[in-house]
Design a protein around this motif. Structure first.
Motif, short mmCIF file in Angstrom:
data_model
loop_
_atom_site.label_atom_id
_atom_site.label_comp_id
_atom_site.label_asym_id
_atom_site.label_seq_id
_atom_site.Cartn_x
_atom_site.Cartn_y
_atom_site.Cartn_z
N ARG A 61 0.91 -1.07 -0.07
CA ARG A 61 0.07 0.12 0.08
C ARG A 61 0.93 1.34 -0.05
N ASP A 62 0.66 2.33 -1.07
CA ASP A 62 1.45 3.57 -1.19
C ASP A 62 0.53 4.60 -0.71
N TYR B 237 9.87 -4.53 -5.52
CA TYR B 237 10.81 -3.56 -5.01
C TYR B 237 12.49 -4.37 -5.65
N SER B 238 13.35 -3.46 -5.87
CA SER B 238 14.56 -4.27 -6.35
C SER B 238 15.59 -4.39 -5.19
N SER B 239 16.47 -5.26 -5.09
CA SER B 239 17.62 -5.45 -4.02
C SER B 239 18.36 -4.27 -4.10
N ALA B 240 18.44 -3.36 -5.15
CA ALA B 240 19.29 -2.18 -5.15
C ALA B 240 18.40 -0.91 -4.34
N GLN B 241 17.10 -0.92 -4.46
CA GLN B 241 16.30 -0.18 -3.69
C GLN B 241 16.56 -0.48 -2.02
N ILE B 242 16.43 -1.84 -1.75
CA ILE B 242 16.66 -2.14 -0.36
C ILE B 242 18.28 -1.80 0.28
N ASP B 243 19.11 -1.98 -0.80
CA ASP B 243 20.55 -1.60 -0.33
C ASP B 243 20.70 -0.27 -0.11
N ALA B 244 19.97 0.46 -0.93
CA ALA B 244 20.07 2.08 -0.75
C ALA B 244 19.50 2.52 0.49
N VAL C 68 9.38 0.52 1.82
CA VAL C 68 9.69 0.16 0.47
C VAL C 68 8.26 -0.35 -0.01
N ILE C 69 7.89 0.22 -1.09
CA ILE C 69 6.67 -0.45 -2.02
C ILE C 69 6.93 -1.51 -2.73
N LYS C 70 6.13 -2.53 -2.64
CA LYS C 70 6.17 -3.72 -3.47
C LYS C 70 5.68 -3.47 -4.89
N ASP D 245 -0.86 7.59 1.37
CA ASP D 245 -0.13 8.44 2.40
C ASP D 245 -0.59 8.07 3.71
N ALA D 246 -1.83 7.75 3.86
CA ALA D 246 -2.32 7.43 5.15
C ALA D 246 -1.69 6.28 5.84
N SER D 247 -1.66 5.03 5.00
CA SER D 247 -1.10 3.68 5.39
C SER D 247 0.55 3.93 5.60
N VAL D 248 1.13 4.88 4.80
CA VAL D 248 2.54 5.05 5.26
C VAL D 248 2.82 5.70 6.27
N VAL D 249 1.99 6.62 6.78
CA VAL D 249 2.10 7.65 7.99
C VAL D 249 1.77 6.58 9.14
N LYS D 250 0.78 5.75 8.91
CA LYS D 250 0.48 4.74 10.42
C LYS D 250 1.58 3.82 10.40
N LEU D 251 2.19 3.39 9.61
CA LEU D 251 3.77 2.74 9.61
C LEU D 251 4.46 3.39 10.24
N LEU D 252 4.69 4.58 10.01
CA LEU D 252 6.05 5.42 10.65
C LEU D 252 5.54 5.92 12.05
#
Length: 227
Positions: A81-82, A103-110, A99-101, A84-91
């Motif tokens: 889920r991307d 995703y790439s391994s490069a994103q995770i590494d960054a 990260v939003i599915k 804003d409300a869902s992201v803010v709840k997680l934070l």
């Protein structure tokens, strides 16, 4: 690089991500369930946790809460889920990044490097003195009038961000970007809630502020008082 705990139930994703992060220099411990993830935090002492929210045994949000109850380790969550409300709840629930599915391994590494860089910068700072308030970024300890103040990770980060600009009004957009990694608007309520919790722990209220003063329509400032 980092000691990483990967909590992911999909065998293919878990295997490929473990290989990619290991190739990038990280030391990865991978588990398939939420209960193993919580146990792994205590056992492995990871520097970063990568947490998928769609787990078979426990809801990922419950796992996040359990991790937060026992550790301040940075947690990066993977969500489908991307909005804003869902992201803010997680934070708000204690995630340090997301990260939003798919995703790439490069994103995770960054993301791992960014989280560790933020923490490393904080840990290298010297103690900040703002009148009766003392903040030690290395030990993440706060004292007010000589008495210790127990803060959560986000409360501490919020207070530290304000203490770096004592007497200056800092906008909520700036705080969202610096503390929560959200470079856009729409999460003002997140700042307001954490300010409320922070004020309570500092022994003040919005109606009778001592240190944290809100400026309507602009932001908030940390007042400079005599020690």
């Amino acid at each position: 690089m980092a000691r990483v705990l990967l909590v992911e139930d999909d065998d293919a994703i878990r295997t490929s991500l473990t290989k990619a992060l290991t190739a990038a220099g990280h030391v990865v411990t991978a588990v398939a369930g939420g209960a193993d993830g919580v146990a792994g935090v205590a056992r492995e002492r990871p520097e970063v946790v990568l947490l998928d929210l769609g787990l078979p045994d426990l809801d990922g949000r419950d796992v996040l809460a359990m991790v937060r109850a026992v550790s301040d380790v940075p947690v990066i969550v993977a969500t489908a889920r991307d909005d804003d409300a869902s992201v803010v709840k997680l934070l708000d629930a204690g995630a340090d990044d997301y990260v939003i599915k798919p995703y790439s391994s490069a994103q995770i590494d960054a993301r791992i490097r960014a989280v560790l860089r933020r923490l490393g910068t904080d840990q290298q700072d010297v103690t900040v003195d703002v009148g009766p308030l003392k903040i030690d970024p290395r030990s993440r300890e706060v004292t007010l009038d000589g008495h210790p103040v127990e803060l959560t990770r986000k409360e501490f980060d919020l207070l530290l961000a304000l203490s770096r600009r004592p007497g200056a009004v800092v906008s909520k957009r700036e705080l969202l970007a610096e503390v929560w990694g959200l470079p856009w608007g729409g999460g003002d309520r997140t700042v307001d809630v954490h300010l409320s919790w922070l004020r309570r722990k500092l022994g003040e209220t919005a109606a009778a502020p001592r240190l944290l003063h809100s400026v309507r329509g602009v932001g908030v400032k940390l007042a400079v008082l005599e020690a």
